[in-house]
Design a protein around this motif. Structure first.
Motif, PDB file in Angstrom:
ATOM      1  N   ARG A 280       0.887  -1.249   0.226  1.00 59.29           N
ATOM      2  CA  ARG A 280      -0.204  -0.007  -0.220  1.00 59.29           C
ATOM      3  C   ARG A 280       0.731   1.077  -0.203  1.00 59.29           C
ATOM      4  N   GLU A 281       2.126   0.996   0.355  1.00 66.64           N
ATOM      5  CA  GLU A 281       3.437   2.211   0.580  1.00 66.64           C
ATOM      6  C   GLU A 281       3.128   2.430  -0.992  1.00 66.64           C
ATOM      7  N   GLY A 282       3.328   1.701  -1.427  1.00 65.49           N
ATOM      8  CA  GLY A 282       4.264   1.328  -2.639  1.00 65.49           C
ATOM      9  C   GLY A 282       3.243   2.365  -3.447  1.00 65.49           C
ATOM     10  N   ILE A 283       2.386   2.156  -3.573  1.00 61.77           N
ATOM     11  CA  ILE A 283       1.267   2.691  -4.453  1.00 61.77           C
ATOM     12  C   ILE A 283       1.063   4.848  -3.944  1.00 61.77           C
ATOM     13  N   MET A 284       1.022   4.351  -2.681  1.00 65.45           N
ATOM     14  CA  MET A 284       0.892   5.743  -1.658  1.00 65.45           C
ATOM     15  C   MET A 284       2.184   7.041  -2.296  1.00 65.45           C
ATOM     16  N   LYS A 285       3.264   6.304  -2.629  1.00 67.61           N
ATOM     17  CA  LYS A 285       4.499   6.719  -3.141  1.00 67.61           C
ATOM     18  C   LYS A 285       4.255   7.194  -4.601  1.00 67.61           C
ATOM     19  N   ARG A 286       3.446   6.828  -5.327  1.00 67.67           N
ATOM     20  CA  ARG A 286       3.294   6.951  -6.880  1.00 67.67           C
ATOM     21  C   ARG A 286       3.338   8.436  -6.884  1.00 67.67           C
ATOM     22  N   ILE A 287       4.420   8.825  -7.631  1.00 67.36           N
ATOM     23  CA  ILE A 287       4.177  10.401  -7.788  1.00 67.36           C
ATOM     24  C   ILE A 287       3.466  10.594  -9.399  1.00 67.36           C
ATOM     25  N   SER A 288       2.426  11.283  -9.364  1.00 65.90           N
ATOM     26  CA  SER A 288       1.255  11.625 -10.796  1.00 65.90           C
ATOM     27  C   SER A 288       2.130  12.797 -11.092  1.00 65.90           C
ATOM     28  N   LYS A 289       2.278  12.592 -12.347  1.00 64.33           N
ATOM     29  CA  LYS A 289       3.101  13.518 -13.419  1.00 64.33           C
ATOM     30  C   LYS A 289       2.296  14.435 -14.806  1.00 64.33           C
ATOM     31  N   GLY A 290       1.986  15.372 -14.318  1.00 63.04           N
ATOM     32  CA  GLY A 290       1.376  16.231 -15.244  1.00 63.04           C
ATOM     33  C   GLY A 290      -0.171  16.769 -15.084  1.00 63.04           C
ATOM     34  N   PHE A 291      -0.921  16.930 -16.133  1.00 64.17           N
ATOM     35  CA  PHE A 291      -2.527  17.450 -16.019  1.00 64.17           C
ATOM     36  C   PHE A 291      -2.965  16.115 -16.570  1.00 64.17           C
ATOM     37  N   SER A 292      -4.092  16.346 -15.683  1.00 56.90           N
ATOM     38  CA  SER A 292      -4.997  15.334 -16.029  1.00 56.90           C
ATOM     39  C   SER A 292      -5.571  16.516 -17.481  1.00 56.90           C
ATOM     40  N   LEU A 293      -6.892  15.598 -17.978  1.00 60.44           N
ATOM     41  CA  LEU A 293      -7.516  15.826 -19.783  1.00 60.44           C
ATOM     42  C   LEU A 293      -8.181  17.193 -19.323  1.00 60.44           C
ATOM     43  N   ILE A 294      -9.294  16.776 -17.789  1.00 62.11           N
ATOM     44  CA  ILE A 294     -10.322  17.220 -17.455  1.00 62.11           C
ATOM     45  C   ILE A 294      -9.348  18.679 -16.903  1.00 62.11           C
ATOM     46  N   GLU A 295      -8.279  18.555 -16.016  1.00 62.31           N
ATOM     47  CA  GLU A 295      -7.564  20.522 -15.468  1.00 62.31           C
ATOM     48  C   GLU A 295      -7.128  20.972 -16.432  1.00 62.31           C
ATOM     49  N   LEU A 296      -7.111  20.264 -17.453  1.00 66.92           N
ATOM     50  CA  LEU A 296      -6.138  21.403 -18.871  1.00 66.92           C
ATOM     51  C   LEU A 296      -7.886  22.228 -19.628  1.00 66.92           C
TER      52      LEU A 296
END
Length: 176
Positions: free
Chosen positions: A2-18
């Motif tokens: 579970r700790e590995g999933i939480m550490k995943r860093i999102s990169k960039g913006f999602s399509l909705i944010e753009l």
């Protein structure tokens, strides 16, 4: 795990944010654009107002110079309403006054302006138009019009203090 999933860093913006950012920028552009468009119109009107003020001042200056003994002044033969003035003392009379005011062609000589951006056109012997075109200034509805003094060949009728003989200064800004 579970700790590995939480550490995943999102990169960039999602399509909705753009899409949301693009919509916000569009709304800002639509609301701000008219203000920037009006700046051009306001600048043109300010320039025309300055032309009017300059024409008034140059007429006052020429009236004073025509009264000074340091400038050569002569009446025009057969036209007591007209006076020629030699401004630079070279013996050539470079400026013509009608009832003590600049005639319509000499007002353009006495106001300094850039021929690249401002043009002038004459209508008959009475009017000079200044505007932001090199041709058809009058039809642009964005101009300053100088109307030379209404003079008479009778010098007693030509009174520069009488409002009827003063030159006209008109701004037309509906097309700016």
């Amino acid at each position: 795990m579970r700790e590995g999933i939480m550490k995943r860093i999102s990169k960039g913006f999602s399509l909705i944010e753009l899409v949301i950012v693009i919509i916000i920028l569009g709304v800002l552009a639509v609301t701000a654009a008219p203000r920037f468009i009006n700046l051009s119109s306001d600048a043109k009107i300010a320039v025309l107002k300055q032309f009017k003020a300059s024409a008034i001042e140059v007429n006052q200056q020429m009236q004073m110079k025509a009264q000074m003994t340091s400038y050569s002044v002569q009446p025009v033969d057969g036209r007591p309403d007209l006076t020629d003035v030699d401004l630079n003392g070279d013996g050539n009379f470079d400026i013509r006054l009608k009832c003590g005011f600049l005639d319509n062609t000499d007002v353009a000589k006495r106001i300094n302006y850039s021929d690249d951006q401002i043009g002038n056109e004459y209508e008959g012997v009475n009017y000079t138009y200044f505007g932001f075109s090199q041709s058809e200034i009058k039809t642009s509805q964005c101009y300053f019009r100088y109307e030379q003094s209404y003079g008479s060949t009778n010098p007693s009728v030509c009174d520069s203090n009488d409002a009827r003989f003063q030159p006209g200064y008109q701004l037309e800004t509906s097309g700016c």
